[in-house]
Design an enzyme around this catalytic site. Structure first.
Site, mmCIF file in Angstrom:
data_model
loop_
_atom_site.group_PDB
_atom_site.id
_atom_site.type_symbol
_atom_site.label_atom_id
_atom_site.label_comp_id
_atom_site.label_asym_id
_atom_site.label_seq_id
_atom_site.Cartn_x
_atom_site.Cartn_y
_atom_site.Cartn_z
ATOM 1 N N ASP A 199 -6.688 -9.830 6.031
ATOM 2 C CA ASP A 199 -6.029 -10.729 5.081
ATOM 3 C C ASP A 199 -6.263 -10.244 3.655
ATOM 4 O O ASP A 199 -7.387 -9.888 3.277
ATOM 5 C CB ASP A 199 -6.537 -12.162 5.231
ATOM 6 C CG ASP A 199 -5.924 -12.864 6.443
ATOM 7 O OD1 ASP A 199 -5.154 -12.220 7.186
ATOM 8 O OD2 ASP A 199 -6.216 -14.067 6.637
ATOM 9 N N ASP A 217 -11.916 -13.840 8.794
ATOM 10 C CA ASP A 217 -11.093 -12.676 9.122
ATOM 11 C C ASP A 217 -12.033 -11.551 9.567
ATOM 12 O O ASP A 217 -13.221 -11.567 9.259
ATOM 13 C CB ASP A 217 -10.328 -12.188 7.888
ATOM 14 C CG ASP A 217 -9.585 -13.298 7.163
ATOM 15 O OD1 ASP A 217 -8.994 -14.154 7.844
ATOM 16 O OD2 ASP A 217 -9.593 -13.293 5.905
ATOM 17 N N ARG A 225 2.538 -13.114 11.339
ATOM 18 C CA ARG A 225 1.985 -12.504 10.125
ATOM 19 C C ARG A 225 1.853 -10.987 10.289
ATOM 20 O O ARG A 225 0.755 -10.452 10.225
ATOM 21 C CB ARG A 225 0.633 -13.121 9.755
ATOM 22 C CG ARG A 225 0.669 -14.627 9.605
ATOM 23 C CD ARG A 225 -0.662 -15.186 9.130
ATOM 24 N NE ARG A 225 -0.580 -16.643 8.937
ATOM 25 C CZ ARG A 225 -1.605 -17.415 8.596
ATOM 26 N NH1 ARG A 225 -2.790 -16.887 8.398
ATOM 27 N NH2 ARG A 225 -1.438 -18.711 8.436
HETATM 28 CA CA CA Z 1 -7.971 -15.524 6.141
#
Ligand code: CA
Ligand code: CA
Length: 445
Positions: free
Chosen positions: A266, A223, A318
């Site tokens: 995240d 991420d 997301r």
């Molecule tokens: Ca992730």
């Protein structure tokens, strides 16, 4: 309690060490952020030094309890200015509380070739694990998978930088950038990340998993920012993009997109009390995951996150996807131009309690509003005050009714909680202009 706050007032709140009493709309009576004693307040009380700014009282879940002050109380000896990856890594390992100013562009000092070991090549990996050769029932194993994993471990050692407690990382001016690095806020408390352009944390060694989904998937590790097992984290006024390496330009291997990125922000593994405000997330696939497993464990009762005044600009899914947490999603601006690539906006996952309020959804004419929600084994949420713009027309949208009309099972309409930690919810109609103008890097100094 809802209260309209003019944008200028809201921005002022963000730079006040001690917000006015009127901002205390929440029910909590705990102390606000740190006193300005250690800061460099101007006579008016406004901190002009972004390193000394703290999360305003009541500004989302990160304001819970002791609030979020990051490294704002750092003594002069713990103030660092960095412009290389090595300097950043060194500063992150230095004593806290600390302020780290990012100047200019920080990149990695290595290429994928520098990490490659054990005989790994993409060509050999593709030959070994082609479904026609390897099949589709088991995950790759053997020498080439071992070589891929060993190469990935070398990349991780270089690009994953841990962020500890009582830390502020803030960009200087309008052009601070961190490219190809994964900031990992792990088991920390009290962290602020602001005013930085995060770009293209590409994985050199994506892993093929033929058992992921019906057709298999390429998965990547990194991420831009990962928040795990941490509390009181404020991520504000950053821009997240894939730079010149967008997901849309990746090839297909085995008929599936060669995914070199994971999330932009995240929040997983029992993280709690996070506010993500005024960020721009652009041109990316998997954007913000809150909770990474359906298995009840460390996440139960945690993952409390506030997502407000962010610009979700042509990102595909997301936005966020939520498991377990009580997540307040308000005053965000969603731009969804392309029906052919869009997947969904709000992912309603296991035991999630999303409260989606006064968001502005601007959709291309071919985008189906019923796709704004997606059922990841969740059961209910609250949605109110959201608006939809298609063409030039702005109308209210009942996200749940629109979803339920074409999907079964239906979602319930009550998330089971009402957010109190916010500094005022703006009218949805005002969000397109305020957020498109003022979200992202380069707006706070
Ligand atoms: Ca992730
Ligand atoms: Ca239905």
């Amino acid at each position: 309690m809802k209260r309209a706050v003019a944008l200028t007032a809201l921005l002022s709140l963000a730079i006040l060490a001690t917000p006015p009493a009127s901002a205390a709309t929440g029910s909590r009576t705990t102390a606000g952020p740190a006193s300005p004693a250690t800061g460099s307040a101007s006579p008016s009380g406004r901190h002009t030094d972004p390193g000394r700014q703290v999360l305003p009282a009541n500004d989302g879940w990160a304001a819970e309890g002791s609030g979020t002050t990051g490294g704002s109380a750092a003594p002069a000896s713990n103030v660092h200015t960095v412009s290389t990856r090595t300097q950043l890594a060194t500063a992150l390992a230095a004593p806290s509380p600390k302020i780290i100013y990012v100047k200019g562009t920080i990149g990695t000092d290595k290429t994928c070739a520098d990490y490659t070991t054990g005989g790994y090549t993409l060509q050999a990996y593709l030959a070994a694990y082609d479904p026609a050769v390897w099949g589709r029932t088991t995950e790759p194993s053997g020498p080439l998978e071992d070589a891929r994993a060993a190469s990935a471990a070398k990349q991780t050692a270089n690009i994953k930088l841990k962020v500890g407690s009582n830390t502020t990382i803030v960009g200087l001016g309008k052009n601070a950038r961190i490219r190809g690095v994964n900031l990992h806020v792990d088991k920390a408390d009290n962290v602020i990340v602001r005013n930085i352009g995060f770009e293209d944390t590409a994985d050199c060694f994506p892993q093929w998993d033929p058992t992921d989904g019906a057709e298999g998937n390429w998965n990547s590790l990194y991420d831009n920012i990962s928040v795990t097992g941490s509390t009181h984290v404020w991520v504000d006024h950053n821009t997240f993009t894939d730079g010149d390496n967008p997901d849309s330009s990746q090839p297909l291997y085995f008929g599936r997109p060669y995914q070199v990125h994971d999330g932009q922000l995240d929040i997983t593994n029992g993280a709690n009390y996070v506010t993500a405000s005024w960020n721009r997330f652009a041109g990316h696939d998997k954007t913000m995951l809150i909770g990474s497993t359906n298995t009840p464990g460390a996440d139960v009762g945690k993952l409390k996150v506030t997502v407000h005044h962010n610009h979700f600009d042509d990102v595909l899914q997301r936005l966020p996807r939520v498991r377990f947490g009580q997540v307040h999603v308000y005053n965000n601006y969603y731009e969804v131009p392309d029906a052919s690539t869009f997947v969904y906006a709000l992912g309603v996952g296991v035991q999630s309690q999303i409260f989606a309020e006064n968001n502005f959804f601007r959709l291309g004419r071919a985008v189906d509003p019923a796709k704004l929600l997606y059922n990841w084994a969740g059961t209910t949420l609250t949605a109110r005050g959201n608006v939809l713009r298609v063409g030039g027309r702005v109308t209210p949208i009942d996200l749940i009714a629109v979803y339920n009309a074409v999907n079964d099972p239906d979602f319930g309409t009550d998330a089971g909680w009402t957010p109190t930690l916010h500094t005022g919810v703006d009218p949805a109609e005002s969000v397109r202009l305020s957020v498109s103008r003022h979200a992202g890097v380069g707006e706070i100094s």
